[in-house]
Design an enzyme around this catalytic site. Structure first.
Site, PDB file in Angstrom:
ATOM      1  N   SER A 141      -0.748  -5.226  14.654  1.00 52.11           N
ATOM      2  CA  SER A 141      -1.052  -6.488  13.973  1.00 52.11           C
ATOM      3  C   SER A 141      -0.993  -7.611  14.997  1.00 52.11           C
ATOM      4  CB  SER A 141      -0.019  -6.758  12.875  1.00 52.11           C
ATOM      5  OG  SER A 141      -0.108  -8.093  12.418  1.00 52.11           O
ATOM      6  N   TYR A 154       8.863  -7.252  10.147  1.00 57.60           N
ATOM      7  CA  TYR A 154       7.470  -6.810  10.294  1.00 57.60           C
ATOM      8  C   TYR A 154       6.947  -7.162  11.697  1.00 57.60           C
ATOM      9  CZ  TYR A 154       2.503  -6.149   9.195  1.00 57.60           C
ATOM     10  OH  TYR A 154       1.201  -5.720   9.197  1.00 57.60           O
TER      11      TYR A 154
HETATM   12  N1  LIG Z   1      -4.108  -6.097   5.622  1.00 56.63           N
HETATM   13  C1  LIG Z   1      -3.829  -6.855   6.665  1.00 56.63           C
HETATM   14  O1  LIG Z   1      -4.072  -8.078   6.687  1.00 56.63           O
HETATM   15  C2  LIG Z   1      -3.204  -6.242   7.895  1.00 56.63           C
HETATM   16  C3  LIG Z   1      -3.138  -7.028   9.039  1.00 56.63           C
HETATM   17  C4  LIG Z   1      -2.573  -6.496  10.177  1.00 56.63           C
HETATM   18  C5  LIG Z   1      -2.128  -5.192  10.184  1.00 56.63           C
HETATM   19  N2  LIG Z   1      -2.191  -4.460   9.054  1.00 56.63           N
HETATM   20  C6  LIG Z   1      -1.680  -3.091   9.121  1.00 56.63           C
HETATM   21  O2  LIG Z   1      -2.673  -2.208   8.662  1.00 56.63           O
HETATM   22  C7  LIG Z   1      -2.058  -1.027   8.170  1.00 56.63           C
HETATM   23  C8  LIG Z   1      -2.643  -0.709   6.806  1.00 56.63           C
HETATM   24  O3  LIG Z   1      -2.264  -1.743   5.901  1.00 56.63           O
HETATM   25  P1  LIG Z   1      -3.213  -2.190   4.717  1.00 56.63           P
HETATM   26  O4  LIG Z   1      -3.484  -3.619   4.887  1.00 56.63           O
HETATM   27  O5  LIG Z   1      -4.322  -1.226   4.594  1.00 56.63           O
HETATM   28  O6  LIG Z   1      -2.196  -2.095   3.494  1.00 56.63           O
HETATM   29  P2  LIG Z   1      -2.119  -1.133   2.242  1.00 56.63           P
HETATM   30  O7  LIG Z   1      -3.387  -1.124   1.488  1.00 56.63           O
HETATM   31  O8  LIG Z   1      -0.866  -1.510   1.545  1.00 56.63           O
HETATM   32  O9  LIG Z   1      -1.958   0.321   2.912  1.00 56.63           O
HETATM   33  C9  LIG Z   1      -0.738   0.772   3.407  1.00 56.63           C
HETATM   34  C10 LIG Z   1      -0.821   2.285   3.449  1.00 56.63           C
HETATM   35  O10 LIG Z   1       0.392   2.788   4.031  1.00 56.63           O
HETATM   36  C11 LIG Z   1       0.850   3.851   3.205  1.00 56.63           C
HETATM   37  N3  LIG Z   1       2.298   3.986   3.321  1.00 56.63           N
HETATM   38  C12 LIG Z   1       3.250   3.043   3.143  1.00 56.63           C
HETATM   39  N4  LIG Z   1       4.466   3.578   3.314  1.00 56.63           N
HETATM   40  C13 LIG Z   1       4.273   4.895   3.609  1.00 56.63           C
HETATM   41  C14 LIG Z   1       5.142   5.969   3.886  1.00 56.63           C
HETATM   42  N5  LIG Z   1       6.476   5.823   3.906  1.00 56.63           N
HETATM   43  N6  LIG Z   1       4.602   7.182   4.134  1.00 56.63           N
HETATM   44  C15 LIG Z   1       3.257   7.361   4.109  1.00 56.63           C
HETATM   45  N7  LIG Z   1       2.392   6.368   3.880  1.00 56.63           N
HETATM   46  C16 LIG Z   1       2.893   5.148   3.617  1.00 56.63           C
HETATM   47  C17 LIG Z   1       0.422   3.460   1.790  1.00 56.63           C
HETATM   48  O11 LIG Z   1       0.304   4.615   0.987  1.00 56.63           O
HETATM   49  P3  LIG Z   1       1.375   5.114  -0.102  1.00 56.63           P
HETATM   50  O12 LIG Z   1       1.959   3.899  -0.761  1.00 56.63           O
HETATM   51  O13 LIG Z   1       0.528   5.955  -0.995  1.00 56.63           O
HETATM   52  O14 LIG Z   1       2.363   5.912   0.666  1.00 56.63           O
HETATM   53  C18 LIG Z   1      -0.956   2.903   2.072  1.00 56.63           C
HETATM   54  O15 LIG Z   1      -1.894   3.955   2.141  1.00 56.63           O
HETATM   55  C19 LIG Z   1      -0.560  -1.310   8.133  1.00 56.63           C
HETATM   56  O16 LIG Z   1       0.051  -0.717   9.258  1.00 56.63           O
HETATM   57  C20 LIG Z   1      -0.490  -2.814   8.227  1.00 56.63           C
HETATM   58  O17 LIG Z   1       0.724  -3.259   8.784  1.00 56.63           O
HETATM   59  C21 LIG Z   1      -2.723  -4.943   7.898  1.00 56.63           C
END
Ligand SMILES: NC(=O)c1ccc[n+]([C@@H]2O[C@H](COP(=O)([O-])OP(=O)(O)OC[C@H]3O[C@@H](n4cnc5c(N)ncnc54)[C@H](OP(=O)(O)O)[C@@H]3O)[C@@H](O)[C@H]2O)c1
Length: 257
Positions: A141, A154
């Protein structure tokens, strides 16, 4: 990798960036293993991918559990073949303001965002090194470049995972295994759906997936997006710290917090 990957394992594939990338790889003809905790979501995605004629496998697991991650990799390799692309997208976020600091939040966030990605890399790397072929991708991120208000845990997790995979990338030079560190800004996903603070340059999921898929295909070492926010983030790092703190704290004040 000069040729396209044939088997990809995507963690965090039940929603957001991981789901978008998994669907994208599948539509490009790659077999995909989908890892996350919500098995019902994974099953629905597998059905959708198979319905479109590609190979897919649901691997329900908690990435913070090393044995479960190893089992997911073993199942993927047994049912789909050797993993030549890992995308570690599983991640969690939470508000961790200094005023109510609780190290348990930090432990949880680090165990998913850092250890979860490290376990997956550890599990796939020996095979990739033997085959002289592979690609590790981690979703960090822009927050990993500097502390943001109320996000100590985070921000720390994203700094750690960025540096962890950057070090691997240097170690793996010449091995046939590439490493791509992706540092996104804000993207519309479940993670950001309830954010009340401003999210400058917020991107649509499909646009973010397009940018990431292109970078992964080219095996770029590093990818930050969107450009305006990544440029501001980098400029912020050369500001005097007092000025940086003032600007970062304004993000909250503007919301009256
Ligand atoms: N969206 C943004 O603006 C943004 C910006 C920068 C970085 N990111 C990063 O991008 C990545 C994806 O995030 P996203 O935005 O796509 O959010 P999201 O839709 O909430 O996806 C998060 C994913 O992580 C999985 N997860 C969470 N805890 C887990 C665990 N203990 N074991 C296995 N899977 C787990 C969730 O699945 P389950 O709940 O089914 O386990 C879900 O599939 C993350 O690393 C986040 O920090 C996102």
């Amino acid at each position: 990798m000069s040729s396209s990957p044939s088997v990809a394992l995507v963690t965090g594939a039940s929603s957001g960036l991981g789901m978008g990338l998994a669907l994208r790889f599948a539509s490009d003809g790659c077999a995909v293993a989908l890892a996350a905790r919500r098995a019902d979501r994974l099953d629905a995605l597998v059905e959708r991918i198979r319905g479109a004629g590609a190979r897919a496998l649901a691997c329900p697991c908690d990435v913070s559990d090393r044995e479960q991650v190893y089992a997911a990799v073993a199942r993927t390799e047994a049912e789909l073949g050797p993993v030549d692309l890992l995308v570690a997208s599983a991640g969690v976020g939470a508000m961790t303001p200094a005023q109510t600091l609780d190290a348990a939040d930090l432990e949880h966030i680090l165990s998913v965002n850092v250890l979860g990605a490290a376990y997956a890399a550890e599990a796939v790397l020996p095979g990739m090194l033997r085959r002289h072929r592979g690609h590790l991708v981690v979703i960090g991120s822009l927050t990993g470049y500097g502390g943001l208000p109320t996000s100590a845990a985070y921000s720390a997790s994203k700094a750690a995972v960025k540096n962890f995979f950057e070090s691997l990338r240097i170690d793996l030079r010449g091995s046939g295994v590439a490493v791509t560190v992706i540092t996104p800004g804000y993207v519309k996903t479940e993670m950001t759906a309830n954010n009340e603070h401003p999210m400058p340059f917020l991107m649509e999921l499909d646009d973010a997936v397009e940018v990431m898929a292109r970078g992964i295909r080219r095996r770029v070492p590093h990818l930050s997006y969107p450009r305006p926010l990544s440029t501001l983030t980098w400029i912020g790092q050369v500001f005097p710290r007092r000025f940086y703190d003032f600007l970062a704290s304004r993000v909250r004040r503007e919301k009256g917090e």
